[in-house]
Design an enzyme around this catalytic site. Structure first.
Site, PDB file in Angstrom:
ATOM      1  N   ARG A 102     -41.415 -30.599 -26.918  1.00  0.00           N
ATOM      2  CA  ARG A 102     -40.702 -30.769 -25.640  1.00  0.00           C
ATOM      3  C   ARG A 102     -39.784 -31.971 -25.808  1.00  0.00           C
ATOM      4  O   ARG A 102     -40.258 -33.089 -26.012  1.00  0.00           O
ATOM      5  CB  ARG A 102     -41.693 -30.989 -24.493  1.00  0.00           C
ATOM      6  CG  ARG A 102     -41.011 -31.515 -23.243  1.00  0.00           C
ATOM      7  CD  ARG A 102     -41.876 -31.422 -22.015  1.00  0.00           C
ATOM      8  NE  ARG A 102     -41.976 -30.053 -21.566  1.00  0.00           N
ATOM      9  CZ  ARG A 102     -42.408 -29.689 -20.360  1.00  0.00           C
ATOM     10  NH1 ARG A 102     -42.778 -30.601 -19.486  1.00  0.00           N
ATOM     11  NH2 ARG A 102     -42.473 -28.422 -20.024  1.00  0.00           N
ATOM     12  N   HIS A 129     -35.824 -23.211 -21.495  1.00  0.00           N
ATOM     13  CA  HIS A 129     -37.290 -23.281 -21.338  1.00  0.00           C
ATOM     14  C   HIS A 129     -37.842 -21.877 -21.593  1.00  0.00           C
ATOM     15  O   HIS A 129     -38.321 -21.195 -20.686  1.00  0.00           O
ATOM     16  CB  HIS A 129     -37.622 -23.777 -19.930  1.00  0.00           C
ATOM     17  CG  HIS A 129     -39.017 -24.302 -19.767  1.00  0.00           C
ATOM     18  ND1 HIS A 129     -39.937 -24.331 -20.800  1.00  0.00           N
ATOM     19  CD2 HIS A 129     -39.658 -24.831 -18.685  1.00  0.00           C
ATOM     20  CE1 HIS A 129     -41.072 -24.846 -20.355  1.00  0.00           C
ATOM     21  NE2 HIS A 129     -40.932 -25.157 -19.076  1.00  0.00           N
ATOM     22  N   ASP A 224     -36.095 -23.943  -8.737  1.00  0.00           N
ATOM     23  CA  ASP A 224     -36.626 -25.013  -9.594  1.00  0.00           C
ATOM     24  C   ASP A 224     -36.142 -26.334  -9.002  1.00  0.00           C
ATOM     25  O   ASP A 224     -35.277 -26.356  -8.108  1.00  0.00           O
ATOM     26  CB  ASP A 224     -36.115 -24.813 -11.037  1.00  0.00           C
ATOM     27  CG  ASP A 224     -36.627 -25.875 -12.017  1.00  0.00           C
ATOM     28  OD1 ASP A 224     -37.630 -26.552 -11.715  1.00  0.00           O
ATOM     29  OD2 ASP A 224     -36.014 -26.020 -13.104  1.00  0.00           O
TER      30      ASP A 224
HETATM   31  N1   CP Z   1     -43.310 -25.591 -15.804  1.00  0.00           N
HETATM   32  C1   CP Z   1     -43.582 -26.536 -16.718  1.00  0.00           C
HETATM   33  O1   CP Z   1     -43.086 -26.523 -17.864  1.00  0.00           O
HETATM   34  O2   CP Z   1     -44.470 -27.479 -16.323  1.00  0.00           O
HETATM   35  P1   CP Z   1     -44.835 -28.836 -17.069  1.00  0.00           P
HETATM   36  O3   CP Z   1     -43.597 -29.691 -17.047  1.00  0.00           O
HETATM   37  O4   CP Z   1     -45.968 -29.443 -16.286  1.00  0.00           O
HETATM   38  O5   CP Z   1     -45.233 -28.509 -18.487  1.00  0.00           O
HETATM   39  N1  NVA Z   2     -35.827 -28.008 -14.954  1.00  0.00           N
HETATM   40  C1  NVA Z   2     -37.046 -28.786 -15.002  1.00  0.00           C
HETATM   41  C2  NVA Z   2     -38.196 -27.925 -15.425  1.00  0.00           C
HETATM   42  C3  NVA Z   2     -39.531 -28.625 -15.461  1.00  0.00           C
HETATM   43  C4  NVA Z   2     -40.625 -27.760 -15.968  1.00  0.00           C
HETATM   44  C5  NVA Z   2     -36.863 -29.964 -15.926  1.00  0.00           C
HETATM   45  O1  NVA Z   2     -36.267 -29.806 -16.991  1.00  0.00           O
HETATM   46  O2  NVA Z   2     -37.319 -31.059 -15.571  1.00  0.00           O
END
Ligand code: CP
Ligand code: NVA
Length: 307
Positions: A102, A129, A224
């Site tokens: 990540r 994602h 989101d």
């Molecule tokens: N939706 C999602 O990726 O959640 P987290 O940021 O908690 O991993």
């Molecule tokens: N768009 C958000 C998704 C979190 C899971 C971010 O990147 O923070």
């Protein structure tokens, strides 16, 4: 070597095959007959950002599959700071069988994949994602029974999550409409990819600035956060611009009677979604969260050729 960096790297057949595998693996788990597809394998989990769902669901997925997850916190590896991304990729490949990362910049996960000698999975970047997307389409399949002729409406920011939804919908032949404020659209390069895929499958993909137009006749309404991780300094400005795109009971009135409401979480209740909708009868938010576990097992088994 298979990597899982963006859904746009998949073709429609592979997208469906991974979803079918997710359905199968979920059924095995429900029957308490989970199989050790990844016995004794280790997943290295590199995080530059916080997480609940991604961290816990990957960790548990590896345990259920007979292997183990190794959590590497932002302060430990300091990707690209303590040492180069390329060297991290070369070193970690000598210890683990598969990597999930990540990251802030998508270039970092691309660089990891370039130099790693094991598969790399994107656990969220500023661009995409894809693990969330897989879980989302598994959830839509369970609630709607298919994709063709159904409309997915996304209300909010043109971000990593909506990029993966565009690519996934296009691959599966599902209609996709996004409503964003001016200045927060999906990037033209993202649209070019989405439209290219949609032309192969017959999906209709459109963009508007009108949230109600997007929500009208939708089978799925998705939102989101208005401010993604890494954009915190823009939060105040975004709170001023985004309220017309909030998913509330008024927006649901324009959608189909059996519309489902989705959000990748974490939710900012009262901002992009109201409590009434998040906790209402159309919400499938926690099915989605659970499906991260099942969909990612399928992604792990697919990249590892462990079927
Ligand atoms: N939706 C999602 O990726 O959640 P987290 O940021 O908690 O991993
Ligand atoms: N768009 C958000 C998704 C979190 C899971 C971010 O990147 O923070």
């Amino acid at each position: 070597m298979k990597h899982f960096l963006t859904l746009a790297d998949l073709n429609p057949e592979t997208m469906r095959a991974i979803l079918d595998l997710a359905v199968q693996i979920k059924q095995e788990w429900q029957a308490e007959e989970s199989k050790p597809y990844l016995k004794n394998k280790i997943l290295g989990m590199i995080f530059q950002k916080p997480s609940l769902r991604t961290r816990v669901s990957f960790d548990v997925a590896m345990l259920h599959l007979g292997g183990n997850g190794l959590y590497l916190s932002p302060s430990e590896i300091q990707l690209g700071k303590r040492e180069s991304v390329a060297d991290v990729a070369r070193v970690v490949s000598r210890y683990v069988n598969v990597v999930m990362a990540r990251v802030f910049s998508h270039y970092d996960v691309v660089e990891l994949a370039k130099y790693a000698t094991v598969p790399v999975i994107n656990g969220l970047s500023d661009y995409a994602h894809p693990c969330q997307g897989m879980a989302d389409f598994l959830t839509i399949f369970e609630h709607k029974g298919g994709f063709k002729g159904r409309k997915l409406a996304y209300l909010g920011d043109g971000n990593n999550v909506s990029t993966s939804l565009l690519f996934g919908a296009a691959l599966l032949g599902m209609d996709f409409t996004i409503a964003t404020p001016k200045g927060y659209e999906l990037h033209p390069a993202v649209w070019a990819i989405g439209e290219r895929i949609a032309a192969q499958t017959g999906a209709k993909v459109t963009a508007t600035y009108d949230a109600t137009e997007a929500a009208t006749d939708a089978d799925v309404i998705y939102t989101d956060t208005w401010t993604s991780m890494g954009q915190e300094e823009e939060a105040q400005r975004r709170r001023e611009v985004f309220p017309p795109y909030r998913v509330d009971d008024h927006q649901l009135e324009h959608a189909k009677d059996d519309v489902i409401v989705m959000h990748c979480l974490p939710a900012h209740r009262g901002e992009e979604i109201t409590d009434a909708v998040a906790d209402g009868s159309h919400s499938v938010l926690f099915d989605q969260a659970e499906n991260r576990l099942h969909a990612q097992k399928a992604v792990l088994v697919w990249v590892m050729d462990a079927v």
